[in-house]
Design a protein around this motif. Structure first.
Motif, mmCIF file in Angstrom:
data_model
loop_
_atom_site.group_PDB
_atom_site.id
_atom_site.type_symbol
_atom_site.label_atom_id
_atom_site.label_comp_id
_atom_site.label_asym_id
_atom_site.label_seq_id
_atom_site.Cartn_x
_atom_site.Cartn_y
_atom_site.Cartn_z
ATOM 1 N N UNK A 21 32.202 46.139 75.055
ATOM 2 C CA UNK A 21 32.298 45.702 73.657
ATOM 3 C C UNK A 21 32.828 44.264 73.593
ATOM 4 N N UNK A 22 33.858 43.984 74.360
ATOM 5 C CA UNK A 22 34.409 42.626 74.376
ATOM 6 C C UNK A 22 33.381 41.609 74.821
ATOM 7 N N UNK A 23 32.631 41.929 75.865
ATOM 8 C CA UNK A 23 31.596 41.010 76.350
ATOM 9 C C UNK A 23 30.502 40.837 75.304
ATOM 10 N N UNK A 24 30.112 41.924 74.659
ATOM 11 C CA UNK A 24 29.063 41.845 73.632
ATOM 12 C C UNK A 24 29.505 40.972 72.467
ATOM 13 N N UNK A 25 30.766 41.091 72.074
ATOM 14 C CA UNK A 25 31.247 40.294 70.950
ATOM 15 C C UNK A 25 31.507 38.841 71.337
ATOM 16 N N UNK A 26 31.626 38.565 72.604
ATOM 17 C CA UNK A 26 31.688 37.177 73.067
ATOM 18 C C UNK A 26 30.300 36.545 72.976
ATOM 19 N N UNK A 27 29.286 37.317 73.299
ATOM 20 C CA UNK A 27 27.918 36.784 73.349
ATOM 21 C C UNK A 27 27.210 36.758 71.994
ATOM 22 N N UNK A 28 27.551 37.669 71.095
ATOM 23 C CA UNK A 28 26.820 37.808 69.826
ATOM 24 C C UNK A 28 27.780 37.580 68.662
ATOM 25 N N UNK A 29 27.663 36.424 68.037
ATOM 26 C CA UNK A 29 28.568 36.050 66.946
ATOM 27 C C UNK A 29 28.547 37.043 65.783
ATOM 28 N N UNK A 30 27.371 37.539 65.423
ATOM 29 C CA UNK A 30 27.288 38.495 64.314
ATOM 30 C C UNK A 30 28.026 39.792 64.639
ATOM 31 N N UNK A 31 27.948 40.211 65.885
ATOM 32 C CA UNK A 31 28.659 41.411 66.314
ATOM 33 C C UNK A 31 30.168 41.168 66.283
ATOM 34 N N UNK A 32 30.579 39.977 66.679
ATOM 35 C CA UNK A 32 31.998 39.623 66.623
ATOM 36 C C UNK A 32 32.492 39.623 65.182
ATOM 37 N N UNK A 33 31.697 39.088 64.276
ATOM 38 C CA UNK A 33 32.085 39.066 62.865
ATOM 39 C C UNK A 33 32.189 40.479 62.307
ATOM 40 N N UNK A 34 31.233 41.322 62.663
ATOM 41 C CA UNK A 34 31.264 42.715 62.220
ATOM 42 C C UNK A 34 32.501 43.425 62.768
ATOM 43 N N UNK A 35 32.771 43.223 64.057
ATOM 44 C CA UNK A 35 33.941 43.833 64.675
ATOM 45 C C UNK A 35 35.242 43.345 64.068
ATOM 46 N N UNK A 36 35.325 42.057 63.802
ATOM 47 C CA UNK A 36 36.534 41.492 63.194
ATOM 48 C C UNK A 36 36.755 42.071 61.809
ATOM 49 N N UNK A 37 35.672 42.267 61.070
ATOM 50 C CA UNK A 37 35.773 42.808 59.715
ATOM 51 C C UNK A 37 36.260 44.255 59.726
ATOM 52 N N UNK A 38 35.691 45.076 60.588
ATOM 53 C CA UNK A 38 35.974 46.505 60.560
ATOM 54 C C UNK A 38 37.085 46.950 61.514
ATOM 55 N N UNK A 39 37.299 46.204 62.578
ATOM 56 C CA UNK A 39 38.309 46.596 63.563
ATOM 57 C C UNK A 39 39.502 45.648 63.612
ATOM 58 N N UNK A 40 39.292 44.416 63.215
ATOM 59 C CA UNK A 40 40.324 43.400 63.297
ATOM 60 C C UNK A 40 40.080 42.492 64.485
ATOM 61 N N UNK A 41 40.595 41.276 64.427
ATOM 62 C CA UNK A 41 40.306 40.280 65.471
ATOM 63 C C UNK A 41 40.870 40.647 66.844
ATOM 64 N N UNK A 42 41.848 41.514 66.878
ATOM 65 C CA UNK A 42 42.423 41.907 68.164
ATOM 66 C C UNK A 42 41.475 42.785 68.984
ATOM 67 N N UNK A 43 40.489 43.365 68.320
ATOM 68 C CA UNK A 43 39.599 44.306 68.980
ATOM 69 C C UNK A 43 38.200 43.752 69.211
ATOM 70 N N UNK A 44 38.115 42.433 69.389
ATOM 71 C CA UNK A 44 36.839 41.807 69.729
ATOM 72 C C UNK A 44 37.061 40.769 70.826
ATOM 73 N N UNK A 45 35.966 40.350 71.420
ATOM 74 C CA UNK A 45 35.967 39.252 72.385
ATOM 75 C C UNK A 45 36.960 39.417 73.509
ATOM 76 N N UNK A 46 37.515 38.310 73.926
ATOM 77 C CA UNK A 46 38.418 38.365 75.070
ATOM 78 C C UNK A 46 39.709 39.125 74.768
ATOM 79 N N UNK A 47 40.093 39.213 73.499
ATOM 80 C CA UNK A 47 41.363 39.856 73.169
ATOM 81 C C UNK A 47 41.369 41.321 73.583
#
Length: 150
Positions: A21-47
């Motif tokens: 999930x972290x790797x996917x949200x690093x590569x796909x900005x829309x997925x990162x935005x969706x994750x940040x909205x519903x899960x919070x920024x701590x649960x996306x990307x490298x975090x």
């Protein structure tokens, strides 16, 4: 993968979700935005990768400690000593920004794989252990590498 019992294989693969999930949200900005909205920024990307990776390295210390209980004498003492290294590595080496921390986690997971091999050679692990650990480590390293190169 047939030799790995079903429960450890399924649970091990499910344990990869935060890395993938972290790797996917690093590569796909829309997925990162969706994750940040519903899960919070701590649960996306490298975090999510860095926090979870530290937890898993610490967990692996516990697994290795458990294997060390099967040994005796100097081999047990060596096993116990080696088993604390992954947790200490995670504690001391995951600062300094996402790229550097991800690189250090890669080194940590490769180091755990070497410890797994040693414990396996000592006859302390199940016979399927290295097949499982090699598979899981390869996926974790690939996911963390995406964070390093981003």
């Amino acid at each position: 993968m047939r030799q790995i019992p079903r429960a450890p294989l399924i649970l091990g693969l499910l344990g990869l979700i935060p890395f993938v999930w972290g790797a996917a949200t690093v590569m796909v900005d829309d997925l990162a935005a969706l994750g940040a909205t519903y899960l919070g920024p701590r649960f996306i990307g490298p975090y999510v990768q860095l926090f979870y990776g530290s937890v898993i390295l610490s967990f692996m210390s516990g697994v290795l400690w458990g294997f060390a209980t099967k040994a005796s004498g100097m081999q047990a003492a060596t096993g116990y000593t080696l088993s604390v290294l992954p947790a200490l590595w995670a504690f001391f080496m995951t600062g300094g920004g996402p790229s550097g921390a991800a690189m250090n986690l890669i080194f940590g997971f490769l180091g755990v794989l070497m410890l797994d091999f040693a414990f396996s050679r000592w006859g302390l692990t199940p016979p399927w252990w290295m097949a499982l650990r090699t598979l899981l480590t390869a996926i974790v390293v690939a996911c963390l590498a995406i964070t390093v190169i981003s």
